[in-house]
Design a protein around this motif. Sequence first.
Motif, PDB file in Angstrom:
ATOM      1  N   LYS A 121      42.616  31.674-105.605  1.00 54.61           N
ATOM      2  CA  LYS A 121      44.024  31.285-105.710  1.00 54.61           C
ATOM      3  C   LYS A 121      44.860  31.940-104.606  1.00 54.61           C
ATOM      4  CE  LYS A 121      46.361  31.004-109.509  1.00 54.61           C
ATOM      5  NZ  LYS A 121      46.959  31.326-110.839  1.00 54.61           N
ATOM      6  N   VAL A 122      44.657  33.235-104.410  1.00 55.26           N
ATOM      7  CA  VAL A 122      45.420  33.959-103.403  1.00 55.26           C
ATOM      8  C   VAL A 122      45.140  33.402-102.005  1.00 55.26           C
ATOM      9  CG1 VAL A 122      45.649  36.199-102.239  1.00 55.26           C
ATOM     10  CG2 VAL A 122      45.681  36.073-104.740  1.00 55.26           C
ATOM     11  N   ALA A 123      43.863  33.135-101.722  1.00 54.55           N
ATOM     12  CA  ALA A 123      43.505  32.609-100.398  1.00 54.55           C
ATOM     13  C   ALA A 123      44.155  31.248-100.149  1.00 54.55           C
ATOM     14  CB  ALA A 123      41.988  32.503-100.275  1.00 54.55           C
ATOM     15  N   ARG A 124      44.165  30.394-101.155  1.00 53.49           N
ATOM     16  CA  ARG A 124      44.806  29.092-100.983  1.00 53.49           C
ATOM     17  C   ARG A 124      46.305  29.244-100.765  1.00 53.49           C
ATOM     18  NH1 ARG A 124      41.691  25.722-105.822  1.00 53.49           N
ATOM     19  NH2 ARG A 124      39.867  25.084-104.583  1.00 53.49           N
ATOM     20  N   LYS A 125      46.939  30.115-101.550  1.00 49.30           N
ATOM     21  CA  LYS A 125      48.377  30.329-101.394  1.00 49.30           C
ATOM     22  C   LYS A 125      48.685  30.883-100.009  1.00 49.30           C
ATOM     23  CE  LYS A 125      52.391  30.515-103.788  1.00 49.30           C
ATOM     24  NZ  LYS A 125      53.323  31.207-102.901  1.00 49.30           N
ATOM     25  N   TRP A 126      47.869  31.820 -99.564  1.00 46.38           N
ATOM     26  CA  TRP A 126      48.036  32.379 -98.219  1.00 46.38           C
ATOM     27  C   TRP A 126      47.885  31.291 -97.159  1.00 46.38           C
ATOM     28  CZ3 TRP A 126      44.677  32.416 -94.105  1.00 46.38           C
ATOM     29  CH2 TRP A 126      45.032  33.222 -93.013  1.00 46.38           C
ATOM     30  N   ALA A 127      46.918  30.411 -97.352  1.00 50.13           N
ATOM     31  CA  ALA A 127      46.696  29.341 -96.374  1.00 50.13           C
ATOM     32  C   ALA A 127      47.915  28.428 -96.252  1.00 50.13           C
ATOM     33  CB  ALA A 127      45.471  28.518 -96.765  1.00 50.13           C
ATOM     34  N   VAL A 130      51.234  31.059 -95.207  1.00 44.04           N
ATOM     35  CA  VAL A 130      51.144  31.851 -93.980  1.00 44.04           C
ATOM     36  C   VAL A 130      50.470  31.070 -92.854  1.00 44.04           C
ATOM     37  CG1 VAL A 130      50.262  33.980 -92.950  1.00 44.04           C
ATOM     38  CG2 VAL A 130      51.109  33.988 -95.314  1.00 44.04           C
ATOM     39  N   LYS A 131      49.311  30.493 -93.140  1.00 46.64           N
ATOM     40  CA  LYS A 131      48.573  29.800 -92.089  1.00 46.64           C
ATOM     41  C   LYS A 131      49.146  28.426 -91.785  1.00 46.64           C
ATOM     42  CE  LYS A 131      43.871  28.548 -90.687  1.00 46.64           C
ATOM     43  NZ  LYS A 131      42.432  28.655 -90.975  1.00 46.64           N
ATOM     44  N   GLY A 132      49.789  27.805 -92.772  1.00 46.18           N
ATOM     45  CA  GLY A 132      50.375  26.492 -92.552  1.00 46.18           C
ATOM     46  C   GLY A 132      49.438  25.334 -92.800  1.00 46.18           C
ATOM     47  N   VAL A 133      48.424  25.524 -93.610  1.00 42.58           N
ATOM     48  CA  VAL A 133      47.533  24.423 -93.980  1.00 42.58           C
ATOM     49  C   VAL A 133      48.328  23.421 -94.822  1.00 42.58           C
ATOM     50  CG1 VAL A 133      45.460  23.817 -95.315  1.00 42.58           C
ATOM     51  CG2 VAL A 133      45.490  25.895 -93.896  1.00 42.58           C
ATOM     52  N   PRO A 134      48.182  22.119 -94.575  1.00 38.41           N
ATOM     53  CA  PRO A 134      48.895  21.119 -95.385  1.00 38.41           C
ATOM     54  C   PRO A 134      48.554  21.250 -96.869  1.00 38.41           C
ATOM     55  CG  PRO A 134      47.987  20.099 -93.413  1.00 38.41           C
ATOM     56  CD  PRO A 134      47.425  21.497 -93.470  1.00 38.41           C
ATOM     57  N   ALA A 135      49.498  20.912 -97.717  1.00 38.55           N
ATOM     58  CA  ALA A 135      49.347  21.073 -99.162  1.00 38.55           C
ATOM     59  C   ALA A 135      48.073  20.433 -99.683  1.00 38.55           C
ATOM     60  CB  ALA A 135      50.560  20.485 -99.880  1.00 38.55           C
ATOM     61  N   GLU A 191      40.568  24.152 -89.134  1.00 42.96           N
ATOM     62  CA  GLU A 191      41.974  24.507 -89.333  1.00 42.96           C
ATOM     63  C   GLU A 191      42.395  24.522 -90.806  1.00 42.96           C
ATOM     64  OE1 GLU A 191      41.590  20.113 -88.909  1.00 42.96           O
ATOM     65  OE2 GLU A 191      40.856  21.857 -87.782  1.00 42.96           O
ATOM     66  N   THR A 192      41.576  23.926 -91.684  1.00 45.80           N
ATOM     67  CA  THR A 192      41.910  23.939 -93.116  1.00 45.80           C
ATOM     68  C   THR A 192      41.317  25.144 -93.853  1.00 45.80           C
ATOM     69  OG1 THR A 192      39.966  22.702 -93.880  1.00 45.80           O
ATOM     70  CG2 THR A 192      41.867  21.408 -93.098  1.00 45.80           C
ATOM     71  N   THR A 193      40.495  25.934 -93.178  1.00 42.45           N
ATOM     72  CA  THR A 193      39.777  27.021 -93.855  1.00 42.45           C
ATOM     73  C   THR A 193      40.718  28.158 -94.217  1.00 42.45           C
ATOM     74  OG1 THR A 193      37.768  26.461 -92.620  1.00 42.45           O
ATOM     75  CG2 THR A 193      37.822  28.601 -93.724  1.00 42.45           C
ATOM     76  N   ALA A 194      40.810  28.403 -95.515  1.00 36.04           N
ATOM     77  CA  ALA A 194      41.604  29.536 -96.006  1.00 36.04           C
ATOM     78  C   ALA A 194      40.811  30.829 -95.927  1.00 36.04           C
ATOM     79  CB  ALA A 194      42.047  29.287 -97.436  1.00 36.04           C
ATOM     80  N   ALA A 195      39.519  30.761 -96.263  1.00 34.85           N
ATOM     81  CA  ALA A 195      38.734  31.994 -96.358  1.00 34.85           C
ATOM     82  C   ALA A 195      37.251  31.698 -96.290  1.00 34.85           C
ATOM     83  CB  ALA A 195      39.040  32.720 -97.667  1.00 34.85           C
ATOM     84  N   VAL A 196      36.512  32.715 -95.898  1.00 35.39           N
ATOM     85  CA  VAL A 196      35.062  32.758 -96.043  1.00 35.39           C
ATOM     86  C   VAL A 196      34.780  33.768 -97.149  1.00 35.39           C
ATOM     87  CG1 VAL A 196      32.879  33.386 -94.961  1.00 35.39           C
ATOM     88  CG2 VAL A 196      34.621  32.150 -93.646  1.00 35.39           C
ATOM     89  N   LEU A 197      34.105  33.333 -98.196  1.00 36.01           N
ATOM     90  CA  LEU A 197      33.796  34.164 -99.362  1.00 36.01           C
ATOM     91  C   LEU A 197      32.295  34.392 -99.416  1.00 36.01           C
ATOM     92  CD1 LEU A 197      34.222  35.439-102.216  1.00 36.01           C
ATOM     93  CD2 LEU A 197      34.222  33.102-103.123  1.00 36.01           C
TER      94      LEU A 197
END
Length: 408
Positions: A121-127, A130-135, A191-197
Amino acid sequence: MTAPARTRDSAELIRAEEPVLAHNYHPLPVVVARAEGAWVEDVEGRRYLDMLAGYSALNFGHRHPALIEAAHRQLDRLTLTSRAFHNDRLAEFAERLAALTGLDMVLPMNTGAEAVESAIKVARKWAYDVKGVPADRATVVVAAENFHGRTTTIVSFSTDETARSGFGPFTPGFRIVPYNDLAALEAAVDETTAAVLIEPIQGEAGVVVPDDGYLAGVRELTRRTGCLFIADEIQSGLGRTGRTLAVEHEGVVPDVVLLGKALGGGIVPVSAVVAHREVLSVLRPGEHGSTFGGNPLAAAVGTAVIELLETGEFQQRAQELGVVLRDGLDSLVGQGVVGFRARGLWAGVDIDPAIGTGREISERLMREGVLVKDTHGSTIRLAPPLTVTEQELRSALKTLEAVLAHGA
């Protein structure tokens, strides 16, 4: 005068569970009634050396005196407020956990799976923020053969069909790449990547240790491509591998570290998302929460766990006894062991299938007074408490040698 309740033996207690407990586990046929240190005792009084340690939840052994004392003290004062109010134990817990990991902020939760879900959840919100990934387009890249829990979201990116089959539809937004393959990871990040887990060491897969340089490569790639590196240290962290965190073997500091299991000292469930401030600061009141997360009892026990780790004693023990474990397993290669992977006091041991499955070897060891647990096929896992003595560890290895020789 009421007659005392009749004590039921192991077989009767196991039969009693059958009609009333969901069959989501396949435990070994031992009924534990008491425990201390590296030893447990069943209802008939038989003693067993615990070489599993609650999948690393018992890194400090059963009923470690400092942890029991901390729990008792807190039980006499305050156990729960919910996060509707502040409590007097949470700030110290968060401050010291952040310092222990080299990060800034803490999101306290209860279970490991909750920590993973929270991090997603946090990674998606950050994306988005902060990162500007489209909704609704954020993606998370994960590794094949991973184990991060068994919630519906988490099994959506599992490659274990036992965990997945029959539980769809699955949550979208995940890309799966082979573990220990930096080229495949780089190809999956965009460009859509929020995180590597990833797990720094894959525990359920059989204690799979990546090549030297892999974790540093993940750190460099995520930094270069502008996504988060989330390290799931729920099993590998808190001293298990000879370092506080397994990523420390490569001098890596992720953006987010997930902790659980041993953080509760084997007493209460405690987990945490620990991260850089700019990551966890994306959360606002009402967007995430937990009634029990950060409760005073959990914070008190968690702080006592951190105190044990701050001395470095347990990390050193895992490192030194890890040499004994590796040497003992190395001597068994070709004598019933076909291979193994180990780091610190943690090993995945591949047994010759001609001798038995992992389950069969676990049952034979149980009958000889040593508790381990199987994973895939003929692999067993060894993860004794970090309090185990060298003599106890050598005894367990000797018992494994005897079981393998008998099986051959």
